[in-house]
Motif scaffolding. Structure first.
Motif, PDB file in Angstrom:
ATOM      1  N   LEU A 239       0.833  -1.201   0.000  1.00 44.95           N
ATOM      2  CA  LEU A 239       0.000   0.000   0.000  1.00 44.95           C
ATOM      3  C   LEU A 239       0.869   1.253   0.000  1.00 44.95           C
ATOM      4  CD1 LEU A 239      -2.634   1.607   0.371  1.00 44.95           C
ATOM      5  CD2 LEU A 239      -2.468   1.146   2.820  1.00 44.95           C
ATOM      6  N   PHE A 240       1.880   1.305   0.869  1.00 45.42           N
ATOM      7  CA  PHE A 240       2.739   2.475   0.955  1.00 45.42           C
ATOM      8  C   PHE A 240       3.604   2.628  -0.288  1.00 45.42           C
ATOM      9  CE2 PHE A 240       1.370   2.485   5.236  1.00 45.42           C
ATOM     10  CZ  PHE A 240       1.710   3.694   5.818  1.00 45.42           C
ATOM     11  N   VAL A 241       4.159   1.513  -0.764  1.00 44.99           N
ATOM     12  CA  VAL A 241       5.040   1.581  -1.933  1.00 44.99           C
ATOM     13  C   VAL A 241       4.285   2.077  -3.154  1.00 44.99           C
ATOM     14  CG1 VAL A 241       6.376   0.184  -3.566  1.00 44.99           C
ATOM     15  CG2 VAL A 241       6.662  -0.156  -1.118  1.00 44.99           C
ATOM     16  N   CYS A 259      12.529  -2.583  -6.277  1.00 51.83           N
ATOM     17  CA  CYS A 259      13.597  -1.779  -5.660  1.00 51.83           C
ATOM     18  C   CYS A 259      13.439  -1.746  -4.142  1.00 51.83           C
ATOM     19  CB  CYS A 259      13.573  -0.365  -6.228  1.00 51.83           C
ATOM     20  SG  CYS A 259      14.010  -0.254  -7.978  1.00 51.83           S
ATOM     21  N   PHE A 260      12.204  -1.678  -3.688  1.00 47.06           N
ATOM     22  CA  PHE A 260      11.944  -1.703  -2.248  1.00 47.06           C
ATOM     23  C   PHE A 260      12.421  -3.022  -1.635  1.00 47.06           C
ATOM     24  CE2 PHE A 260       9.068  -3.018   1.187  1.00 47.06           C
ATOM     25  CZ  PHE A 260       9.283  -1.989   2.097  1.00 47.06           C
ATOM     26  N   GLY A 261      12.181  -4.120  -2.320  1.00 51.68           N
ATOM     27  CA  GLY A 261      12.631  -5.418  -1.822  1.00 51.68           C
ATOM     28  C   GLY A 261      14.141  -5.500  -1.729  1.00 51.68           C
ATOM     29  N   ILE A 262      14.847  -4.935  -2.707  1.00 52.16           N
ATOM     30  CA  ILE A 262      16.310  -4.923  -2.668  1.00 52.16           C
ATOM     31  C   ILE A 262      16.800  -4.089  -1.487  1.00 52.16           C
ATOM     32  CG2 ILE A 262      18.369  -4.175  -3.906  1.00 52.16           C
ATOM     33  CD1 ILE A 262      16.867  -4.833  -6.512  1.00 52.16           C
ATOM     34  N   ALA A 263      16.176  -2.911  -1.279  1.00 55.45           N
ATOM     35  CA  ALA A 263      16.565  -2.057  -0.155  1.00 55.45           C
ATOM     36  C   ALA A 263      16.319  -2.760   1.176  1.00 55.45           C
ATOM     37  CB  ALA A 263      15.783  -0.741  -0.220  1.00 55.45           C
TER      38      ALA A 263
END
Length: 305
Positions: A239-241, A259-263
């Protein structure tokens, strides 16, 4: 450097799961235009359902492991499709034109229902699948350290990329995709042009639900288990992403989620993991404040001119 490469590859795998979830979420949001808290619940429910059916087939029906997994995955997609149909017809469509808070409350109820249904069905026990396709594939090696991914991780990434490519092509090039964009922009105008807005609405919800189900199944096959409360956590992250990206397109949302998953994986590798969720959510909140706060400032400035 090899350690960084290992964390990056781990992030690609979890990022692929996030990407599939984000793609499905934006598909539904495109026609719903409301916050949907049930998306993460469908992800977790699908993974738990697949595990429960597989355990039943293995322990009670004495099926072989490939057969019980095939039956479990097929049945899970059936449950997910039924859930998507019920949600679109009995929850989303009746409340689509009402207050945004009505959808939030209704989908929160769906989340609690699916979470408790899975917990009661499992009698609050955690069932685990055996490790599958856990053979490591070496990508780099040096000083006794190997950078690897398992065959299951590679298979998951390949399946998700194929699913995203096929779904993205369908949204971009087919008549359904054109109708979906029209209904997303202006459903009243689309209906005046002869588009069956109800059919498109239900199709978008069904496709988004199946994306969440596929993500849940692949996550369960790799991790072996999905917690009862994980649906809320995964749902809030997606939801936030997707909100940071303003729901512009399913493919862009998938890329941002990857990209969020990598971070997230890099944080786990270099910082205390117990603080990961807190700092990740704080980062997303700051991004939302900066994005929408900046938009309001620009709008106020233009009005003053």
């Amino acid at each position: 450097m090899l350690y960084f490469f290992q964390q990056f590859l781990n992030g690609l795998h979890i990022g692929a799961i996030y990407a599939l979830l984000a793609f499905g979420y934006v598909l539904i949001n495109g026609v719903l235009h409301r916050t949907n808290l049930a998306h993460g619940a469908i992800f977790a429910f699908s993974g738990q359902t697949m595990i429960l059916i597989a355990v039943f087939g293995w322990q009670v029906l004495w099926m072989t492991l490939p057969m019980t997994l095939a039956v479990a995955i097929t049945a899970t997609f059936g449950y997910a499709a039924l859930t998507g149909i019920v949600l679109s017809r009995n929850v989303f469509e009746p409340l689509a034109k009402s207050s945004p808070n009505a959808i939030v409350v209704a989908t929160l109820g769906v989340l609690l229902f699916l979470t408790e249904l899975a917990r009661i069905s499992a009698q609050t026990h955690d069932f685990w699948l055996p490790p599958m396709l856990a053979t490591p594939v070496v990508f780099a090696e040096g000083d006794g350290y190997k950078v690897t991914l398992t065959v299951m991780q590679l298979l998951n990434c390949a399946l998700i990329v194929a699913a995203l490519a096929a779904s993205g092509l369908a949204v971009a090039r087919t008549r359904f995709g054109r109708d979906l964009r029209a209904v997303s922009d202006d459903p009243a105008a689309a209906a005046m042009c002869g588009i069956d807005t109800s059919l498109v609405f239900r199709g978008a919800v069904l496709l988004g639900t199946l994306c969440a189900a596929l993500a849940g199944i692949l996550a369960a096959l790799y991790f072996g288990n999905i917690g009862f409360g994980s649906g809320l956590v995964f749902g809030l992250k997606i939801l936030f992403v997707t909100a940071v990206g303003s729901y512009r397109s399913p493919i862009q949302a998938a890329a941002g989620a990857a990209c969020f998953g990598i971070a997230e994986s890099l944080w786990s590798g270099y910082f205390p993991i117990e603080w990961r969720e807190g700092w990740i959510f704080l980062f997303l909140v700051v991004m939302l404040v900066l994005r929408f706060g900046g938009q309001e400032t620009q709008q106020s400035y233009r009005q003053s001119l």
